[in-house]
Design an enzyme around this catalytic site. Structure first.
Site, PDB file in Angstrom:
ATOM      1  N   HIS A 172      -5.801   1.831  -4.452  1.00 15.27           N
ATOM      2  CA  HIS A 172      -4.862   1.350  -3.440  1.00 15.27           C
ATOM      3  C   HIS A 172      -4.417  -0.063  -3.745  1.00 15.27           C
ATOM      4  O   HIS A 172      -5.094  -0.811  -4.469  1.00 15.27           O
ATOM      5  CB  HIS A 172      -5.498   1.398  -2.050  1.00 15.27           C
ATOM      6  CG  HIS A 172      -6.675   0.479  -1.880  1.00 15.27           C
ATOM      7  ND1 HIS A 172      -6.852  -0.324  -0.770  1.00 15.27           N
ATOM      8  CD2 HIS A 172      -7.752   0.210  -2.679  1.00 15.27           C
ATOM      9  CE1 HIS A 172      -7.972  -1.014  -0.896  1.00 15.27           C
ATOM     10  NE2 HIS A 172      -8.533  -0.702  -2.041  1.00 15.27           N
ATOM     11  N   CYS A 207       0.816  -1.222   0.000  1.00 15.30           N
ATOM     12  CA  CYS A 207       0.000   0.000   0.000  1.00 15.30           C
ATOM     13  C   CYS A 207       0.847   1.269   0.000  1.00 15.30           C
ATOM     14  O   CYS A 207       0.640   2.176  -0.820  1.00 15.30           O
ATOM     15  CB  CYS A 207      -0.972  -0.020   1.180  1.00 15.30           C
ATOM     16  SG  CYS A 207      -0.195   0.078   2.818  1.00 15.30           S
ATOM     17  N   HIS A 261      -2.627   1.102   6.653  1.00 13.30           N
ATOM     18  CA  HIS A 261      -3.005   1.026   5.232  1.00 13.30           C
ATOM     19  C   HIS A 261      -3.225   2.435   4.698  1.00 13.30           C
ATOM     20  O   HIS A 261      -3.667   3.326   5.432  1.00 13.30           O
ATOM     21  CB  HIS A 261      -4.275   0.195   5.051  1.00 13.30           C
ATOM     22  CG  HIS A 261      -4.562  -0.147   3.619  1.00 13.30           C
ATOM     23  ND1 HIS A 261      -3.854  -1.113   2.931  1.00 13.30           N
ATOM     24  CD2 HIS A 261      -5.461   0.358   2.730  1.00 13.30           C
ATOM     25  CE1 HIS A 261      -4.318  -1.197   1.691  1.00 13.30           C
ATOM     26  NE2 HIS A 261      -5.280  -0.309   1.550  1.00 13.30           N
TER      27      HIS A 261
END
Length: 324
Positions: free
Chosen positions: A299, A239, A287
């Site tokens: 993402h 991420c 994240h």
């Protein structure tokens, strides 16, 4: 009693059919795991793996910073040692010249001097000089000692970071193994189910330009790429690796860590989100994605789905920042 109960239980499972004379024994049945339950387990393991991966990224950043500090400490220590040695040599030469071939006492020299007052002034000056030299030597000794202590502290810090890095790597490897096992079970269950046709994902048209436009364009161009822990391209990302590389296209340097990236921009409220903003999830943050407008982010999600477009609030929201 226990033996009789087990016998009665077995007999209870026998169904004697008088017409056919056959004996039917009820076989035990085992329910297969529910696909949704296994998917939930896989997602949970992926989340734990990502948390470990982001902690690993943090440890790697700390290691790099510690190495820079250690290099600077060693350079300072070398310079300080050179100064100390120079002063030590000067002081040694001064002591030798002061006492070599000088047997007369100070009192005698005063008595024999043509100008006793001038001689005493000279002695006071030399004495002050010696005091200054002693003070400088003491100061340099203290500084050298402090630098050595800092160097030892930096080395201990490196050792701690190296140990943490190994621990995190071991932890992530264990979680990866569990996630792979769960995903294998999920794949087998899905293979038995009716096939589901999936059309190619249509990428949204994001009206954004400038540096944010460069970041968004790059991130959207990676949709479909694989998710790999610790990766930052060119065809696989985690991420924070995706967001780091996306904003690098705009000339903005970001650390490879979601937690560190949260401190790399100006905070933005939910109602002020603009394409290009970094959006963070979970507590502690583990994240990150890039907002692309219309309530969506792009993402690197997890190893199952890779880089994809998702709703901005599809995960527990923690905050957002605007890089640059």
């Amino acid at each position: 009693m226990n033996g009789r109960k087990r016998t009665a239980s077995v007999l209870a499972t026998l169904c004697i059919t008088a017409l056919s004379g056959s004996v039917l024994v009820a076989a035990p049945t085992f329910a297969e795991p529910d696909i949704d339950d296994v998917q939930s387990r896989v997602d949970s393991l992926y989340k734990k793996a990502e948390q470990a991966s982001e902690r690993y990224n943090d440890a790697r950043l700390n290691l790099q910073r510690a190495q820079k500090r250690l290099t600077a400490l060693r350079a300072d220590l070398d310079r300080q040692r050179d100064k100390f040695e120079s002063v030590r040599q000067d002081m040694a030469a001064s002591v030798v010249s002061q006492y070599q071939g000088q047997a007369l006492s100070t009192t005698t020299q005063v008595l024999l001097a043509k100008d006793p007052d001038a001689f005493l002034d000279q002695v006071a000056t030399v004495s002050g000089y010696n005091d200054q030299q002693s003070e400088m030597m003491a100061d340099f000794a203290v500084q050298a000692q402090q630098l050595e202590m800092r160097e030892a502290a930096a080395k201990r810090e490196l050792d701690r970071i190296a140990a943490t890095k190994k621990t995190l790597a071991d932890e992530k490897a264990e979680i990866d193994d569990k996630a792979a096992e769960a995903k294998d079970l999920l794949d087998r269950l899905e293979a038995r189910a009716a096939p589901v046709s999936r059309s190619a994902e249509r990428l949204p048209d994001v009206p954004v330009s400038g540096r944010a436009g460069a970041a968004v364009s790059y991130a959207l161009g990676q949709v479909g790429d694989s998710y790999v822990y610790g990766a930052a391209g060119p065809s696989a990302f985690d991420c924070s690796g995706l967001t780091m590389m996306a904003w690098a296209q705009a000339g903005v340097g970001l650390p490879h860590s979601s937690g560190a990236q949260m401190g790399s921009g100006s905070p933005v409220s939910q109602d002020q989100l603009q394409p290009g903003d970094l959006v963070f999830y979970y507590s502690p943050v583990s994240h990150v994605g890039i907002y692309i407008g219309n309530g969506q982010i792009v993402h690197a999600a997890n190893p199952s789905t890779g880089v994809q477009v998702s709703p901005v609030f599809s995960m527990p929201y923690s905050g957002a920042v605007r890089p640059g």
